[in-house]
Motif scaffolding. Structure first.
Motif, short mmCIF file in Angstrom:
data_model
loop_
_atom_site.label_atom_id
_atom_site.label_comp_id
_atom_site.label_asym_id
_atom_site.label_seq_id
_atom_site.Cartn_x
_atom_site.Cartn_y
_atom_site.Cartn_z
N GLU A 40 0.83 -1.21 0.00
CA GLU A 40 0.00 0.00 0.00
C GLU A 40 0.86 1.25 0.00
OE1 GLU A 40 -2.51 -0.38 3.40
OE2 GLU A 40 -3.84 -1.85 2.45
N THR A 41 1.93 1.21 0.76
CA THR A 41 2.80 2.38 0.87
C THR A 41 3.49 2.68 -0.46
OG1 THR A 41 3.18 1.83 3.20
CG2 THR A 41 4.64 3.47 2.21
N MET A 44 0.97 4.11 -3.00
CA MET A 44 0.71 5.54 -2.76
C MET A 44 1.92 6.38 -3.14
SD MET A 44 -1.60 5.81 0.74
CE MET A 44 -0.58 4.73 1.78
N HIS A 250 3.42 5.18 5.78
CA HIS A 250 2.10 4.74 5.32
C HIS A 250 1.04 5.75 5.74
CE1 HIS A 250 -1.63 2.28 5.55
NE2 HIS A 250 -1.14 1.65 4.50
N GLU A 251 1.09 6.18 7.01
CA GLU A 251 0.08 7.11 7.51
C GLU A 251 0.26 8.50 6.91
OE1 GLU A 251 -3.42 7.93 9.49
OE2 GLU A 251 -2.42 6.04 9.03
N ASN A 254 -1.22 8.41 3.59
CA ASN A 254 -2.68 8.44 3.71
C ASN A 254 -3.19 9.87 3.86
OD1 ASN A 254 -3.66 5.78 3.49
ND2 ASN A 254 -3.08 5.30 5.60
N MET A 257 -3.10 11.58 0.53
CA MET A 257 -4.21 11.12 -0.32
C MET A 257 -5.52 11.79 0.09
SD MET A 257 -2.83 9.06 -2.54
CE MET A 257 -1.29 10.00 -2.45
N GLU A 258 -5.72 11.94 1.39
CA GLU A 258 -6.94 12.57 1.89
C GLU A 258 -7.00 14.05 1.51
OE1 GLU A 258 -6.84 11.81 6.07
OE2 GLU A 258 -6.96 9.63 5.81
#
Length: 384
Positions: A40-41, A44, A250-251, A254, A257-258
């Motif tokens: 996932e990381t 992204m 990762h966070e 995120n 992306m948000e």
């Protein structure tokens, strides 16, 4: 805890939810759970690079990715053209030398951006140049180089196009596929607002063709090993990664992306304009040509009669705002304000207020509030 406001060009302040993610328990880095996080990381990461190519994460600073770029494409004696207009352009050239390449330097006056045509001229004169390295955002000078326009020039040549976006990715316009970038590198601690310690790299098919023909000069940074491990099921890194930093990365991605990448870039552009407006309102002088001024850091000439220790020391010790100084021959001659990552108008107003008070304390006559007003005016709806 040190409550000093970091307004330097990295590392930047990290969001609480990123710090919280980093505090999660360690998992087996060869497990399916970690493989999912890694997958996932990196996906992204490719989205932020704006590429269809796979991205790879390296436990190390951005310099590790710069080294990986060079260690995997250079045979002894091969020429690499390095655009040098600051400390980090110099670093690319030094890395080339360290791995046995021949660094051909295209010198650019510090504070100026490179003319893309000069790169074309150099490639015409040296047909055996294997790659061209460019630092997109030179934090040592506050200059942003025209990587889109350079990409258009590079499309007429076989040399690989290698770009350092350590201090620009997720804060300025970067389009790896759209600009024809063959190898792009970045770091975690700048515009992406993750803790220091993770680097990222992505390679085009043309770059991989070169990598496959070269014996890597590094064991840890051998990109063929990263490609092999990344293609495993579950995906892995070839060596033990910093699991906690991967959680944080990762966070942080995120959050990007948000927010939306375009919105994030626009936020950085507004912050840069607000900072420049404030500096001019205080009758201070920008170091770089404004036409090539960075979107993520503003370099300012040190006011006459003021030392670095007086200005930055007062800002840090009295007002708890940390600015960056100059590097190399610019040490003591400029100071730098970082406005990257999670920076908003709130941090800029605090910084400019502290700068105004510092200047007044050092004997400068100025209308208090002019700099803050310039920041506020930049953020008015009609000016955004």
């Amino acid at each position: 805890m040190d409550e000093t406001l970091l307004m330097i060009p990295g590392p930047t302040r990290v969001a609480p939810r990123v710090l919280k993610a980093m505090s999660e328990n360690i998992v087996n880095h060869r497990s399916a759970l970690f493989g999912k996080i890694l997958s996932e990381t990196t996906e992204m990461m490719s989205d932020v690079f704006r590429t269809n190519n796979k991205s790879y994460l390296i436990t190390g600073s951005g310099t590790a990715a710069m080294e990986a770029a060079m260690a995997n494409i250079i045979n002894p004696g091969e020429k690499i053209l390095s655009v040098v207009g600051g400390k980090f352009g110099q670093r690319f050239g030094q890395i080339v030398d360290a791995f046995g390449g021949q660094s051909e330097v295209l010198d650019v006056e510090w504070g100026k951006g490179v003319n893309p045509d000069e790169i074309g001229y150099a490639l015409e004169e040296n047909e055996d140049i294997k790659a061209v390295t460019v630092v997109h955002n030179e934090t040592s000078t506050g200059v942003s180089n025209p990587i889109k326009e350079i990409g258009k020039i590079m499309s007429d040549y076989d040399a690989l196009y290698v770009v350092d976006t350590v201090s620009s990715l997720a804060g300025d316009e970067v389009d790896v596929d759209g600009y024809g970038i063959d190898i792009c590198v970045t770091g975690s601690q700048k515009c992406m607002a993750a803790p220091p310690g993770i680097a990222a790299i992505t390679l085009s098919n043309d770059a991989w063709d070169v990598v496959d023909k070269v014996e890597a000069k590094s064991y840890y940074l051998n990109m063929k090993k990263y490609r092999k491990s990344g293609a495993a099921e579950p995906p892995e890194t070839p060596y033990t990664p910093s699991v906690s930093l991967m959680y944080a990365m990762h966070e942080a991605l995120n959050i990007i992306m948000e927010e939306g990448l375009a919105n994030r870039v626009k936020r950085h552009q507004i912050a840069a304009q607000a900072t420049r407006n404030a500096i001019k309102a205080l009758n201070l002088e920008l170091f770089p040509d404004e036409s090539v001024s960075s979107t993520t850091v503003t370099a300012v000439k040190m006011p006459e009669g003021v030392t670095d220790g007086e200005l930055r020391g007062t800002m840090r010790n009295k007002y708890r705002v940390e600015l960056a100084g100059g590097q190399d021959h610019l040490k003591g001659n400029i100071f730098r304000i970082g406005h990257m990552g999670n920076i908003t108008h709130r941090e800029l107003i605090t910084t400019v207020s502290a700068l105004e008070m510092t200047l007044r304390e050092l004997g400068f006559e100025l209308d208090m509030g002019e700099g803050v007003a310039a920041v506020a005016d930049t953020y008015l709806p009609d000016n955004i």
